[in-house]
Write a protein that holds these residues in place. Structure first.
Motif, short mmCIF file in Angstrom:
data_model
loop_
_atom_site.label_atom_id
_atom_site.label_comp_id
_atom_site.label_asym_id
_atom_site.label_seq_id
_atom_site.Cartn_x
_atom_site.Cartn_y
_atom_site.Cartn_z
N VAL A 21 0.76 -1.03 -0.30
CA VAL A 21 -0.06 0.11 -0.05
C VAL A 21 0.64 1.24 -0.08
O VAL A 21 2.22 1.05 0.22
N VAL A 22 0.57 2.73 -0.53
CA VAL A 22 1.18 3.28 -0.93
C VAL A 22 -0.19 5.02 -0.10
O VAL A 22 -1.00 4.65 -0.40
N VAL A 23 0.69 4.90 0.67
CA VAL A 23 -0.51 6.70 1.19
C VAL A 23 0.09 7.87 0.93
O VAL A 23 1.55 7.99 0.88
N ILE A 24 -0.61 8.65 0.03
CA ILE A 24 -0.12 10.26 -0.07
C ILE A 24 -0.57 11.17 0.43
O ILE A 24 -2.56 10.87 0.47
N ARG A 25 -0.01 11.74 1.20
CA ARG A 25 -0.94 12.96 2.48
C ARG A 25 -1.23 14.42 1.28
O ARG A 25 0.02 15.11 0.63
N ASP A 26 -1.66 15.12 1.03
CA ASP A 26 -2.08 16.19 0.28
C ASP A 26 -1.62 17.11 1.37
O ASP A 26 -1.75 16.97 2.22
N ALA A 27 -0.72 18.47 1.40
CA ALA A 27 -0.39 19.33 1.71
C ALA A 27 -1.21 20.15 2.31
O ALA A 27 -1.28 20.86 3.27
N SER A 28 -2.38 20.87 1.34
CA SER A 28 -2.98 21.48 1.61
C SER A 28 -4.09 20.33 2.94
O SER A 28 -4.24 22.11 4.09
N TYR A 29 -4.61 20.07 3.25
CA TYR A 29 -5.39 19.34 4.62
C TYR A 29 -4.85 18.26 5.01
O TYR A 29 -5.81 17.69 6.44
N GLY A 30 -4.00 17.80 4.91
CA GLY A 30 -3.38 16.51 5.10
C GLY A 30 -3.89 14.81 4.88
O GLY A 30 -4.12 14.32 6.01
N VAL A 31 -5.42 15.25 4.10
CA VAL A 31 -6.00 13.95 4.02
C VAL A 31 -5.16 13.06 3.16
O VAL A 31 -4.55 12.91 2.20
N PRO A 32 -5.01 11.29 4.28
CA PRO A 32 -4.49 10.39 3.51
C PRO A 32 -5.20 10.58 2.15
O PRO A 32 -6.13 9.41 2.43
N HIS A 33 -4.55 9.76 1.46
CA HIS A 33 -5.40 9.12 0.37
C HIS A 33 -4.30 7.57 -0.37
O HIS A 33 -3.31 8.24 -0.32
N ILE A 34 -5.33 6.81 0.08
CA ILE A 34 -4.86 5.40 0.11
C ILE A 34 -4.54 4.39 -1.87
O ILE A 34 -6.06 4.40 -1.69
N PHE A 35 -3.35 3.85 -1.06
CA PHE A 35 -3.66 3.25 -3.02
C PHE A 35 -3.32 1.89 -2.68
O PHE A 35 -1.63 1.31 -2.19
N GLY A 36 -4.33 0.99 -2.92
CA GLY A 36 -3.67 -0.38 -2.07
C GLY A 36 -3.98 -1.81 -2.62
O GLY A 36 -4.88 -1.05 -3.79
N LEU A 37 -2.90 -2.62 -2.85
CA LEU A 37 -2.03 -3.34 -3.86
C LEU A 37 -3.40 -5.03 -3.67
O LEU A 37 -4.36 -5.45 -4.06
N THR A 38 -4.05 -5.11 -2.06
CA THR A 38 -4.88 -6.50 -2.06
C THR A 38 -5.92 -5.29 -1.11
O THR A 38 -4.97 -3.72 -0.22
N ARG A 39 -6.56 -5.80 -0.66
CA ARG A 39 -7.82 -5.20 0.49
C ARG A 39 -7.64 -5.03 1.46
O ARG A 39 -7.36 -4.62 2.45
N TYR A 40 -6.91 -6.15 2.17
CA TYR A 40 -6.08 -6.49 3.88
C TYR A 40 -5.36 -5.21 3.54
O TYR A 40 -5.53 -3.71 4.66
N ALA A 41 -4.26 -4.61 3.07
CA ALA A 41 -3.42 -3.76 2.54
C ALA A 41 -3.91 -2.22 2.70
O ALA A 41 -3.47 -1.37 3.52
N THR A 42 -4.64 -2.75 2.35
CA THR A 42 -5.37 -1.37 1.67
C THR A 42 -6.89 -0.67 3.36
O THR A 42 -6.55 0.75 4.05
N MET A 43 -7.15 -1.85 3.84
CA MET A 43 -8.36 -1.69 5.27
C MET A 43 -7.32 -1.62 6.35
O MET A 43 -7.58 -0.46 7.73
N TYR A 44 -5.71 -1.93 6.54
CA TYR A 44 -4.98 -2.23 7.15
C TYR A 44 -4.29 -0.39 6.91
O TYR A 44 -4.47 -0.14 8.19
N ALA A 45 -4.57 -0.08 6.03
CA ALA A 45 -3.99 1.52 5.66
C ALA A 45 -4.44 2.75 6.66
O ALA A 45 -4.41 3.46 7.11
N GLN A 46 -6.21 1.88 6.16
CA GLN A 46 -7.25 2.45 6.86
C GLN A 46 -7.16 2.59 8.36
O GLN A 46 -7.33 3.52 8.84
N GLY A 47 -6.47 1.73 8.77
CA GLY A 47 -6.19 1.74 10.01
C GLY A 47 -5.09 2.37 10.77
O GLY A 47 -5.37 3.28 11.67
N PHE A 48 -4.38 1.96 9.52
CA PHE A 48 -2.82 2.71 10.16
C PHE A 48 -2.89 4.56 10.46
O PHE A 48 -2.47 5.53 11.09
N THR A 49 -4.03 4.83 9.39
CA THR A 49 -3.99 6.87 8.78
C THR A 49 -4.84 7.40 9.81
O THR A 49 -4.63 8.10 10.25
N THR A 50 -6.13 6.22 10.44
CA THR A 50 -6.72 7.30 11.29
C THR A 50 -5.74 7.05 12.59
O THR A 50 -6.72 7.90 13.54
#
Length: 264
Positions: A21-50
């Motif tokens: 998974v790759v997380v990109i945060r925008d400069a204006s608000y710090g919102v995490p944009h999550i790009f995952g190769l698998t569902r597990y990794a995507t949900m994992y990153a959702q927990g991590f960034t939250t």
């Protein structure tokens, strides 16, 4: 702009909380944009960034949902725990929360997928908090002030928070049991005419005053959203005569024709 993805000149930080998974945060608000190769990794990153953004708040919510906020931030908040026990969330014991997770996992493919997502989310949360030992600057200031570290995040925490939210909206926004009993009493007073009782209830319940604040000037016909058939479990038989208040010290209510409204 709430669209997904970050323009090159808006990228603030790019990182990988998981290999897939790759997380990109925008400069204006710090919102995490999550790009995952698998569902597990995507949900994992959702927990991590939250957890990065809201860890202490999440911790508060799971404690409130269990009626155990005092053990996190002190006994002076025990009144919140007492209140939780009156709206149907904290009476769940830990084993009850686990039973709900297990029942959902065994309910079919959709339930199994939801539980897998929640577990992946929990793994992500725990991966973030595991960094506190070597990188104390990541730890929210509230933990430092209280001299504690968060317990591991588990799927049952999601259930505890869900029951908290359900309790708040079920009691504060609905009072549906009292409303149902009010309609039943009104129907009996009208020689058992439930349709007429419902019409009177709707006229009282949904009336708009001329000075009522609104968020839109566009009218909405909510009657169109009513289902043509309702599952029997959504309308259980209620023994209204047997109902008793859970907490006699709860805020008083005003009853008109059997309907309840919180006094203000």
């Amino acid at each position: 702009d709430a669209s997904f993805g970050v323009a090159p000149d808006e990228i603030d930080r790019v990182y990988r909380p998981h290999d897939d998974v790759v997380v990109i945060r925008d400069a204006s608000y710090g919102v995490p944009h999550i790009f995952g190769l698998t569902r597990y990794a995507t949900m994992y990153a959702q927990g991590f960034t939250t957890a990065e953004d809201r860890m202490f708040f999440m911790d508060v919510l799971r404690h409130v949902g269990r009626g155990r906020l005092a053990e996190l931030i002190g006994y002076s908040n025990d009144f919140i725990d007492r209140d939780r026990s009156t709206i149907g969330s904290s009476p769940y014991r830990d084993e009850d929360l686990t039973a709900q997770v297990e029942a959902l996992a065994a309910s079919g493919p959709e339930g199994t997928s939801i539980v897998a997502d929640v577990k992946a989310y929990a793994d992500g949360v725990n991966a973030f908090t595991a960094q506190f030992a070597e990188r104390p600057e990541l730890q929210p200031i509230e933990y430092k002030l209280l001299g504690i570290t968060p317990d591991p995040w588990i799927p049952e925490d999601a259930v505890a928070i869900a029951t908290l939210v359900g309790g708040i909206f079920g009691r504060g926004g609905g009072r549906e049991v009292e409303n149902a009993c009010g309609i039943a009493r009104l129907s009996a007073a009208l020689d058992n005419r439930p349709d007429s009782a419902r019409q009177i209830f709707d006229a009282l319940h949904f009336v708009d005053g001329d000075n009522s604040p609104v968020t839109s000037t566009d009218a909405a016909d909510y009657e169109l959203g009513r289902p043509t058939s309702v599952h029997s479990l959504a309308h259980p038989e209620i023994d209204c005569a047997s109902l008793k208040p859970v907490n006699a010290a709860s805020p008083s209510t005003i009853r008109s024709a059997g309907f309840a409204a919180t006094s203000s």
